[in-house]
Write a protein that holds these residues in place. Sequence first.
Motif, PDB file in Angstrom:
ATOM      1  N   VAL A 194       0.836  -1.206   0.000  1.00  0.00           N
ATOM      2  CA  VAL A 194       0.000   0.000   0.000  1.00  0.00           C
ATOM      3  C   VAL A 194       0.864   1.246   0.000  1.00  0.00           C
ATOM      4  O   VAL A 194       0.597   2.222  -0.713  1.00  0.00           O
ATOM      5  CB  VAL A 194      -0.950  -0.019   1.217  1.00  0.00           C
ATOM      6  CG1 VAL A 194      -1.650   1.329   1.385  1.00  0.00           C
ATOM      7  CG2 VAL A 194      -1.982  -1.118   1.056  1.00  0.00           C
ATOM      8  N   ARG A 195       1.929   1.226   0.795  1.00  0.00           N
ATOM      9  CA  ARG A 195       2.809   2.391   0.870  1.00  0.00           C
ATOM     10  C   ARG A 195       3.457   2.685  -0.472  1.00  0.00           C
ATOM     11  O   ARG A 195       3.607   3.844  -0.870  1.00  0.00           O
ATOM     12  CB  ARG A 195       3.887   2.140   1.931  1.00  0.00           C
ATOM     13  CG  ARG A 195       4.846   3.315   2.150  1.00  0.00           C
ATOM     14  CD  ARG A 195       4.108   4.536   2.652  1.00  0.00           C
ATOM     15  NE  ARG A 195       5.017   5.627   2.941  1.00  0.00           N
ATOM     16  CZ  ARG A 195       4.637   6.826   3.347  1.00  0.00           C
ATOM     17  NH1 ARG A 195       3.337   7.073   3.517  1.00  0.00           N
ATOM     18  NH2 ARG A 195       5.514   7.771   3.603  1.00  0.00           N
ATOM     19  N   TRP A 196       3.832   1.657  -1.202  1.00  0.00           N
ATOM     20  CA  TRP A 196       4.531   1.864  -2.470  1.00  0.00           C
ATOM     21  C   TRP A 196       3.591   2.181  -3.624  1.00  0.00           C
ATOM     22  O   TRP A 196       3.960   2.933  -4.523  1.00  0.00           O
ATOM     23  CB  TRP A 196       5.347   0.607  -2.804  1.00  0.00           C
ATOM     24  CG  TRP A 196       6.505   0.392  -1.884  1.00  0.00           C
ATOM     25  CD1 TRP A 196       7.209   1.350  -1.205  1.00  0.00           C
ATOM     26  CD2 TRP A 196       7.096  -0.856  -1.504  1.00  0.00           C
ATOM     27  NE1 TRP A 196       8.189   0.788  -0.436  1.00  0.00           N
ATOM     28  CE2 TRP A 196       8.157  -0.581  -0.598  1.00  0.00           C
ATOM     29  CE3 TRP A 196       6.847  -2.184  -1.822  1.00  0.00           C
ATOM     30  CZ2 TRP A 196       8.945  -1.562  -0.037  1.00  0.00           C
ATOM     31  CZ3 TRP A 196       7.639  -3.169  -1.269  1.00  0.00           C
ATOM     32  CH2 TRP A 196       8.672  -2.862  -0.379  1.00  0.00           C
ATOM     33  N   HIS A 197       2.382   1.626  -3.601  1.00  0.00           N
ATOM     34  CA  HIS A 197       1.507   1.756  -4.770  1.00  0.00           C
ATOM     35  C   HIS A 197       0.350   2.723  -4.559  1.00  0.00           C
ATOM     36  O   HIS A 197      -0.097   3.350  -5.523  1.00  0.00           O
ATOM     37  CB  HIS A 197       0.947   0.384  -5.148  1.00  0.00           C
ATOM     38  CG  HIS A 197       1.992  -0.577  -5.633  1.00  0.00           C
ATOM     39  ND1 HIS A 197       2.532  -0.526  -6.898  1.00  0.00           N
ATOM     40  CD2 HIS A 197       2.612  -1.609  -5.011  1.00  0.00           C
ATOM     41  CE1 HIS A 197       3.430  -1.497  -7.046  1.00  0.00           C
ATOM     42  NE2 HIS A 197       3.503  -2.165  -5.906  1.00  0.00           N
ATOM     43  N   THR A 198      -0.181   2.820  -3.371  1.00  0.00           N
ATOM     44  CA  THR A 198      -1.284   3.750  -3.095  1.00  0.00           C
ATOM     45  C   THR A 198      -0.959   4.524  -1.825  1.00  0.00           C
ATOM     46  O   THR A 198      -1.553   4.317  -0.770  1.00  0.00           O
ATOM     47  CB  THR A 198      -2.619   2.982  -2.932  1.00  0.00           C
ATOM     48  OG1 THR A 198      -2.452   1.984  -1.929  1.00  0.00           O
ATOM     49  CG2 THR A 198      -3.044   2.328  -4.230  1.00  0.00           C
ATOM     50  N   ARG A 199      -0.019   5.423  -1.947  1.00  0.00           N
ATOM     51  CA  ARG A 199       0.500   6.145  -0.788  1.00  0.00           C
ATOM     52  C   ARG A 199      -0.587   6.957  -0.081  1.00  0.00           C
ATOM     53  O   ARG A 199      -0.525   7.155   1.132  1.00  0.00           O
ATOM     54  CB  ARG A 199       1.634   7.064  -1.244  1.00  0.00           C
ATOM     55  CG  ARG A 199       2.341   7.799  -0.119  1.00  0.00           C
ATOM     56  CD  ARG A 199       3.466   8.660  -0.683  1.00  0.00           C
ATOM     57  NE  ARG A 199       4.506   7.811  -1.245  1.00  0.00           N
ATOM     58  CZ  ARG A 199       5.590   7.436  -0.579  1.00  0.00           C
ATOM     59  NH1 ARG A 199       5.765   7.833   0.663  1.00  0.00           N
ATOM     60  NH2 ARG A 199       6.496   6.684  -1.148  1.00  0.00           N
ATOM     61  N   GLU A 200      -1.599   7.395  -0.840  1.00  0.00           N
ATOM     62  CA  GLU A 200      -2.623   8.223  -0.220  1.00  0.00           C
ATOM     63  C   GLU A 200      -3.456   7.466   0.795  1.00  0.00           C
ATOM     64  O   GLU A 200      -4.140   8.067   1.635  1.00  0.00           O
ATOM     65  CB  GLU A 200      -3.545   8.816  -1.290  1.00  0.00           C
ATOM     66  CG  GLU A 200      -4.413   7.817  -2.040  1.00  0.00           C
ATOM     67  CD  GLU A 200      -3.681   7.171  -3.216  1.00  0.00           C
ATOM     68  OE1 GLU A 200      -4.328   6.445  -3.982  1.00  0.00           O
ATOM     69  OE2 GLU A 200      -2.445   7.402  -3.336  1.00  0.00           O
ATOM     70  N   HIS A 201      -3.440   6.121   0.747  1.00  0.00           N
ATOM     71  CA  HIS A 201      -4.219   5.315   1.682  1.00  0.00           C
ATOM     72  C   HIS A 201      -3.404   4.852   2.892  1.00  0.00           C
ATOM     73  O   HIS A 201      -3.931   4.128   3.737  1.00  0.00           O
ATOM     74  CB  HIS A 201      -4.791   4.084   0.966  1.00  0.00           C
ATOM     75  CG  HIS A 201      -5.785   4.434  -0.096  1.00  0.00           C
ATOM     76  ND1 HIS A 201      -6.096   3.596  -1.136  1.00  0.00           N
ATOM     77  CD2 HIS A 201      -6.525   5.553  -0.286  1.00  0.00           C
ATOM     78  CE1 HIS A 201      -6.984   4.173  -1.915  1.00  0.00           C
ATOM     79  NE2 HIS A 201      -7.263   5.355  -1.412  1.00  0.00           N
ATOM     80  N   SER A 202      -2.152   5.207   2.938  1.00  0.00           N
ATOM     81  CA  SER A 202      -1.297   4.738   4.031  1.00  0.00           C
ATOM     82  C   SER A 202      -1.085   5.853   5.045  1.00  0.00           C
ATOM     83  O   SER A 202      -1.186   7.037   4.719  1.00  0.00           O
ATOM     84  CB  SER A 202       0.057   4.263   3.488  1.00  0.00           C
ATOM     85  OG  SER A 202       0.760   5.337   2.883  1.00  0.00           O
ATOM     86  N   ALA A 203      -0.772   5.441   6.260  1.00  0.00           N
ATOM     87  CA  ALA A 203      -0.507   6.412   7.320  1.00  0.00           C
ATOM     88  C   ALA A 203       0.862   7.054   7.109  1.00  0.00           C
ATOM     89  O   ALA A 203       1.773   6.438   6.529  1.00  0.00           O
ATOM     90  CB  ALA A 203      -0.568   5.732   8.678  1.00  0.00           C
ATOM     91  N   PRO A 204       1.064   8.275   7.569  1.00  0.00           N
ATOM     92  CA  PRO A 204       2.371   8.928   7.409  1.00  0.00           C
ATOM     93  C   PRO A 204       3.450   8.235   8.229  1.00  0.00           C
ATOM     94  O   PRO A 204       3.175   7.535   9.207  1.00  0.00           O
ATOM     95  CB  PRO A 204       2.103  10.358   7.906  1.00  0.00           C
ATOM     96  CG  PRO A 204       0.905  10.241   8.809  1.00  0.00           C
ATOM     97  CD  PRO A 204       0.076   9.149   8.243  1.00  0.00           C
ATOM     98  N   SER A 205       4.673   8.446   7.804  1.00  0.00           N
ATOM     99  CA  SER A 205       5.804   7.815   8.495  1.00  0.00           C
ATOM    100  C   SER A 205       6.005   8.443   9.870  1.00  0.00           C
ATOM    101  O   SER A 205       5.801   9.654  10.050  1.00  0.00           O
ATOM    102  CB  SER A 205       7.077   7.969   7.670  1.00  0.00           C
ATOM    103  OG  SER A 205       6.931   7.321   6.418  1.00  0.00           O
ATOM    104  N   PRO A 206       6.405   7.643  10.852  1.00  0.00           N
ATOM    105  CA  PRO A 206       6.640   8.183  12.197  1.00  0.00           C
ATOM    106  C   PRO A 206       7.990   8.896  12.256  1.00  0.00           C
ATOM    107  O   PRO A 206       8.842   8.720  11.370  1.00  0.00           O
ATOM    108  CB  PRO A 206       6.621   6.924  13.067  1.00  0.00           C
ATOM    109  CG  PRO A 206       7.154   5.858  12.169  1.00  0.00           C
ATOM    110  CD  PRO A 206       6.642   6.183  10.789  1.00  0.00           C
ATOM    111  N   PRO A 207       8.228   9.678  13.286  1.00  0.00           N
ATOM    112  CA  PRO A 207       9.565  10.252  13.470  1.00  0.00           C
ATOM    113  C   PRO A 207      10.617   9.154  13.589  1.00  0.00           C
ATOM    114  O   PRO A 207      10.378   8.106  14.209  1.00  0.00           O
ATOM    115  CB  PRO A 207       9.422  11.059  14.770  1.00  0.00           C
ATOM    116  CG  PRO A 207       7.958  11.320  14.903  1.00  0.00           C
ATOM    117  CD  PRO A 207       7.273  10.141  14.307  1.00  0.00           C
ATOM    118  N   ALA A 208      11.764   9.390  12.987  1.00  0.00           N
ATOM    119  CA  ALA A 208      12.814   8.365  12.971  1.00  0.00           C
ATOM    120  C   ALA A 208      13.246   7.991  14.388  1.00  0.00           C
ATOM    121  O   ALA A 208      13.490   6.811  14.685  1.00  0.00           O
ATOM    122  CB  ALA A 208      14.008   8.864  12.156  1.00  0.00           C
ATOM    123  N   GLY A 209      13.331   8.962  15.267  1.00  0.00           N
ATOM    124  CA  GLY A 209      13.743   8.675  16.637  1.00  0.00           C
ATOM    125  C   GLY A 209      12.758   7.793  17.363  1.00  0.00           C
ATOM    126  O   GLY A 209      13.134   6.844  18.074  1.00  0.00           O
TER     127      GLY A 209
END
Length: 710
Positions: A194-209
């Motif tokens: 989902v993240r690679w093909h339909t990014r609009e349906h995925s949750a945003p990435s968390p802070p790296a820390g």
Amino acid sequence: MTMPAVSDGDRKSALVWDFMRLGIAGRVASLGAFAAIYSVLLILGLVLRESSQRLTIIWPAAGLLFMALWFAPRRNWIWILGVQVTAEIVIDFARSLDFIWLHYGPFILANSMDGVVGAFIAGRLMATPEIPRIRHVLQFLAAVALGAAASAVVGAFGSARLGDAPYLREWQLWWAGNWLGSLCIAPVVMGWAVRWHTREHSAPSPPAGELALIGSLLLGMTVWVFSAPAGSVATILDPPFILLAFVIVAAFRLPPRWCTTLVAAAAIAGSYFASRGLGPFAADPSAFMRVGAVQLYLATLLVINFMLAIVLLEMRNTVQLLSTSGERYHNFIEQSSEAVWRIELDVPMAPDLTVTAQIAWLREHACVAECNLMYLRFNRLFGLPDADARLWRADVPWSAIYLEHIGKAAQQGYSVDGLQFSLSNDSRQFTYITGFRGVIEAGKLVRVWCVARDITELVDLNRRLREKQDRLQQYARQLVGAEERARRATAVDLHDGIGQQLVGLSMTLDAAASRSPPEVRLLLGEATHTLREVQSITQRVIADLSPPGLYELGLEPALKWLSIYMRGQDGLQVELHVAPDAAAYNLELRVLVFKLIRELLRNVVKHSGVKAATVTVTQTADELCVVVQDRGVGFEWQLSLFEPRTEGFGLWSVADRVRALAGELTVDTAPGRGCRVSVVFPHSTIHPLIQRTDSGKESHGSEKGRSAAL
């Protein structure tokens, strides 16, 4: 996360893995990547076996095969299964010096059945939602469980035959290992796809820390708990339920793709230590019980994590949609060109109160809970500060208009439309049209939604249009009057000029004929006959231009002449009923009524198919009524409105003349029923057209002019 669906044909989801649409190089690369990853997971599953009896704890390759088949169209399954079978044969052949088909064939077939059955059931159960739902997770769990169960039927047979173990025990271990492998790998593949093909349906990435901290704690705790020797629990951190707490924290803090990845890594790490005889479940002397306990615990971690992640994602998406919807609503309301406000009652009002009590209740308990910028303009135009915008006042026009119609509104659920009020500012007047919608809860009024639109420009346009229409009507009346004066003057000229000349010429011809010889007398007689015909034609022209008696005697004599004239010309018998008050009509009204009746009688002659008609003229204190009726063939009045005007205008012209004096035209007819045309003029319209004597009594007055009849 989006769940893809499998149909009988090609799927249209963005997550379809249709490598056959790629070129040769693309197909080889896609299948090669699948083969490599599948081989790694095969080897990992072989490594994660209980050391004493070689019982498989988790089979991660099952999850990859399931997802590959689920994402792929049915026509591509043969290629995927071919790669799967080939990879398993190669690995089994490489790790066994005495590779025998009868030994490894059931295992390969069982793994294929796992993916095929699970993907088929998943495709039947699930569509491709844009926003994930918890029911999709339950359907996914059911699909992979059924696939693993079908696989275990064949796989357990092979294991029981080779190891001489009970079939039911092997079936349980095989089913749990394959199901656990699907629970471990499939959610990870879903989340990243989902993240690679339909990014609009995925949750945003968390802070790296935060991601690094939670991942370190989760994996560290897994190693801490599962690497401990059997029976060595020494602190409160050693029991496995502490690891479950970290899984829940990961589900709350991380998007599904990351929390499923970390929990899958933790499950594989826990399986590794458990296969080496370590961890909290290693103390059980039975290998079957040790492996079953580990599988049950890891399945609990994976299922709870997956379900919780989807539930939280669904909640976040719902909250985001609500927030976005609310923001759009407020922006729309704030930027609207219409004034919008909401009246709230701190104490709901019962609708059975009297109108006076309802008004008093609103004065006491109503307040403006919400409004937009256009509503604030009302207050400014009325001279109220913005600080008082939340106060509901009964004396402002936009509230007073509602209270004025509160009785009518109460009968309609406190809803009413089309009310107008005006506001003035610097000698300019603004006009608004309002609508009110009451909200009834538990049988009582709790709030009222109000909308007002500025129709000042529309009102101005209507006013200017009415002024132009009035001027046009005035011009039309002047034109009609001028036309009538011209017709009358022409009739007088014809009568006094040509008519008198024809009379004189007729007398001259008669005198000449009396003194002429017979042969000349014959010619003069023919000339006299022709002259008489010219006189008759001239009389008809003069009568048509200016009916006899209409100007000097009044309407009734003119209508009597018209009835005699039409009986002689058209054979139409006209029955007259004229009120005595008709003598009081002035010239303009007399001419109008006469022309309307003449036009209607001509229609009778042309279209009715009968030779009789009735004309009635009456006057009451309120109106003047003219009725022309026949018993002819009739016609379809509504349809005639849309017929092309090829033979004149008929009733259309009559309707236009009636409309000019704010009168009303009614046509009562139908095929075979005759026709009755009624023309009604309100007394307020015809009053100026009725003459009165100085004493106040009605009279027709004296009209100067000469007779239009010869």
